[in-house]
Design a protein around this motif. Sequence first.
Motif, mmCIF file in Angstrom:
data_model
loop_
_atom_site.group_PDB
_atom_site.id
_atom_site.type_symbol
_atom_site.label_atom_id
_atom_site.label_comp_id
_atom_site.label_asym_id
_atom_site.label_seq_id
_atom_site.Cartn_x
_atom_site.Cartn_y
_atom_site.Cartn_z
ATOM 1 N N GLY A 269 0.836 -1.186 0.000
ATOM 2 C CA GLY A 269 0.000 0.000 0.000
ATOM 3 C C GLY A 269 0.876 1.242 0.000
ATOM 4 N N ASP A 270 0.384 2.309 -0.600
ATOM 5 C CA ASP A 270 1.180 3.528 -0.732
ATOM 6 C C ASP A 270 1.610 4.084 0.622
ATOM 7 O OD1 ASP A 270 -0.702 4.802 -3.586
ATOM 8 O OD2 ASP A 270 0.993 3.424 -3.477
ATOM 9 N N ALA A 271 0.791 3.911 1.627
ATOM 10 C CA ALA A 271 1.071 4.516 2.930
ATOM 11 C C ALA A 271 2.259 3.870 3.641
ATOM 12 C CB ALA A 271 -0.167 4.428 3.818
ATOM 13 N N VAL A 272 2.639 2.678 3.234
ATOM 14 C CA VAL A 272 3.693 1.966 3.968
ATOM 15 C C VAL A 272 4.934 1.700 3.141
ATOM 16 C CG1 VAL A 272 1.913 0.851 5.359
ATOM 17 C CG2 VAL A 272 2.911 -0.382 3.417
ATOM 18 N N LYS A 273 4.916 2.073 1.879
ATOM 19 C CA LYS A 273 6.070 1.823 1.024
ATOM 20 C C LYS A 273 7.319 2.471 1.601
ATOM 21 C CE LYS A 273 3.654 1.212 -3.365
ATOM 22 N NZ LYS A 273 3.346 1.784 -4.701
ATOM 23 N N GLY A 274 8.395 1.684 1.631
ATOM 24 C CA GLY A 274 9.654 2.187 2.149
ATOM 25 C C GLY A 274 9.807 2.033 3.653
ATOM 26 N N ARG A 275 8.730 1.691 4.356
ATOM 27 C CA ARG A 275 8.796 1.529 5.810
ATOM 28 C C ARG A 275 8.488 0.101 6.245
ATOM 29 N NH1 ARG A 275 5.202 4.041 8.940
ATOM 30 N NH2 ARG A 275 3.571 4.091 7.321
ATOM 31 N N PHE A 276 7.584 -0.548 5.572
ATOM 32 C CA PHE A 276 7.172 -1.912 5.934
ATOM 33 C C PHE A 276 7.713 -2.895 4.910
ATOM 34 C CE2 PHE A 276 2.975 -0.761 8.320
ATOM 35 C CZ PHE A 276 3.697 0.143 9.093
ATOM 36 N N SER A 277 7.951 -4.119 5.371
ATOM 37 C CA SER A 277 8.459 -5.156 4.479
ATOM 38 C C SER A 277 7.754 -6.479 4.772
ATOM 39 C CB SER A 277 9.970 -5.316 4.672
ATOM 40 O OG SER A 277 10.463 -6.360 3.864
ATOM 41 N N ILE A 278 7.249 -7.105 3.718
ATOM 42 C CA ILE A 278 6.576 -8.396 3.865
ATOM 43 C C ILE A 278 7.527 -9.515 3.489
ATOM 44 C CG2 ILE A 278 5.645 -8.406 1.506
ATOM 45 C CD1 ILE A 278 3.089 -9.684 2.673
ATOM 46 N N LYS B 107 5.489 -23.026 3.393
ATOM 47 C CA LYS B 107 5.437 -23.308 4.823
ATOM 48 C C LYS B 107 4.297 -22.578 5.525
ATOM 49 C CE LYS B 107 10.358 -24.337 5.217
ATOM 50 N NZ LYS B 107 11.648 -23.993 5.883
ATOM 51 N N ASP B 108 3.545 -21.807 4.747
ATOM 52 C CA ASP B 108 2.348 -21.145 5.280
ATOM 53 C C ASP B 108 2.638 -20.179 6.412
ATOM 54 O OD1 ASP B 108 0.765 -24.359 4.932
ATOM 55 O OD2 ASP B 108 0.845 -22.712 3.482
ATOM 56 N N THR B 109 3.711 -19.447 6.282
ATOM 57 C CA THR B 109 4.055 -18.449 7.282
ATOM 58 C C THR B 109 4.237 -17.092 6.613
ATOM 59 O OG1 THR B 109 6.412 -18.995 7.083
ATOM 60 C CG2 THR B 109 5.179 -20.077 8.832
ATOM 61 N N LEU B 110 3.917 -16.064 7.328
ATOM 62 C CA LEU B 110 3.965 -14.713 6.784
ATOM 63 C C LEU B 110 4.405 -13.760 7.877
ATOM 64 C CD1 LEU B 110 3.156 -13.216 4.095
ATOM 65 C CD2 LEU B 110 1.039 -12.619 5.289
ATOM 66 N N TYR B 111 5.189 -12.757 7.485
ATOM 67 C CA TYR B 111 5.666 -11.775 8.437
ATOM 68 C C TYR B 111 5.479 -10.375 7.859
ATOM 69 C CZ TYR B 111 7.992 -15.988 10.061
ATOM 70 O OH TYR B 111 8.249 -17.268 10.471
ATOM 71 N N LEU B 112 5.400 -9.429 8.756
ATOM 72 C CA LEU B 112 5.373 -8.023 8.359
ATOM 73 C C LEU B 112 6.311 -7.268 9.286
ATOM 74 C CD1 LEU B 112 4.058 -5.898 6.469
ATOM 75 C CD2 LEU B 112 2.502 -5.391 8.365
ATOM 76 N N GLN B 113 7.410 -6.799 8.730
ATOM 77 C CA GLN B 113 8.340 -5.973 9.484
ATOM 78 C C GLN B 113 7.928 -4.519 9.311
ATOM 79 O OE1 GLN B 113 10.948 -6.903 11.526
ATOM 80 N NE2 GLN B 113 11.055 -4.721 12.046
ATOM 81 N N MET B 114 7.613 -3.890 10.431
ATOM 82 C CA MET B 114 7.131 -2.518 10.415
ATOM 83 C C MET B 114 8.201 -1.624 11.034
ATOM 84 S SD MET B 114 3.391 -3.565 11.920
ATOM 85 C CE MET B 114 2.752 -1.913 11.923
ATOM 86 N N ASN B 115 8.766 -0.737 10.243
ATOM 87 C CA ASN B 115 9.798 0.179 10.727
ATOM 88 C C ASN B 115 9.305 1.615 10.651
ATOM 89 O OD1 ASN B 115 11.626 -1.974 11.084
ATOM 90 N ND2 ASN B 115 12.349 -1.796 8.974
ATOM 91 N N ASN B 116 9.877 2.444 11.501
ATOM 92 C CA ASN B 116 9.502 3.860 11.537
ATOM 93 C C ASN B 116 7.983 4.020 11.589
ATOM 94 O OD1 ASN B 116 9.830 6.656 11.509
ATOM 95 N ND2 ASN B 116 9.896 6.751 9.270
ATOM 96 N N VAL B 117 7.356 3.314 12.499
ATOM 97 C CA VAL B 117 5.895 3.380 12.587
ATOM 98 C C VAL B 117 5.463 4.769 13.048
ATOM 99 C CG1 VAL B 117 5.604 0.907 12.954
ATOM 100 C CG2 VAL B 117 5.909 2.429 14.925
ATOM 101 N N GLN B 118 4.277 5.154 12.621
ATOM 102 C CA GLN B 118 3.716 6.462 12.936
ATOM 103 C C GLN B 118 2.324 6.297 13.540
ATOM 104 O OE1 GLN B 118 5.590 9.286 12.618
ATOM 105 N NE2 GLN B 118 7.213 7.852 12.000
ATOM 106 N N PRO B 119 1.829 7.291 14.246
ATOM 107 C CA PRO B 119 0.497 7.160 14.850
ATOM 108 C C PRO B 119 -0.585 6.770 13.849
ATOM 109 C CG PRO B 119 1.613 9.049 15.773
ATOM 110 C CD PRO B 119 2.501 8.535 14.677
ATOM 111 N N GLU B 120 -0.444 7.197 12.610
ATOM 112 C CA GLU B 120 -1.445 6.843 11.596
ATOM 113 C C GLU B 120 -1.399 5.374 11.200
ATOM 114 O OE1 GLU B 120 0.711 9.353 11.460
ATOM 115 O OE2 GLU B 120 1.735 9.470 9.518
ATOM 116 N N ASP B 121 -0.396 4.649 11.682
ATOM 117 C CA ASP B 121 -0.343 3.202 11.437
ATOM 118 C C ASP B 121 -1.180 2.430 12.460
ATOM 119 O OD1 ASP B 121 3.126 3.626 10.682
ATOM 120 O OD2 ASP B 121 1.486 3.349 9.245
ATOM 121 N N THR B 122 -1.730 3.131 13.427
ATOM 122 C CA THR B 122 -2.575 2.483 14.423
ATOM 123 C C THR B 122 -3.809 1.886 13.758
ATOM 124 O OG1 THR B 122 -1.843 3.932 16.220
ATOM 125 C CG2 THR B 122 -3.991 2.884 16.472
ATOM 126 N N ALA B 123 -3.999 0.595 13.978
ATOM 127 C CA ALA B 123 -5.103 -0.117 13.332
ATOM 128 C C ALA B 123 -5.105 -1.570 13.813
ATOM 129 C CB ALA B 123 -4.963 -0.085 11.810
#
Length: 121
Positions: A60-69, A75-91
């Motif tokens: 999504g445009d809002a997370v490009k450059g900050r989050f990595s999937i 193996k049916d596993t998934l991760y989301l690395q969230m860096n430089n999180v901001q209050p607008e990432d609250t959800a």
Amino acid sequence: QVQLVESGGGLVQAGGSLRLSCVASGSTHNIRAMGWYRQAPGKQRELVAAMTSGLSPNYGDAVKGRFSISGDLVKDTLYLQMNNVQPEDTAVYYCAADQIILGTGGNADYWGRGTQVTVSS
């Protein structure tokens, strides 16, 4: 049926990092895509990031450059690395899986129950 279980949510300060995990179980042999969506109070659910077999990950445009999937569809596993999180990432962050593809439309065959991420300023 496929069950998706998320973990790793919590409270983090702005500028910090968080890592979400998702594990799929059940009849997963037809799953070709897994991804993350989020929904903040009063807002529509939106794509965060998704992986589809044979395609490049999309974000999504809002997370490009900050989050990595990352993850392993075999193996049916998934991760989301969230860096430089901001209050607008609250959800609430939801793990999703589909037999074909995941995109911005938010249509998926299977959904997890979600994990809350709260970013304090």
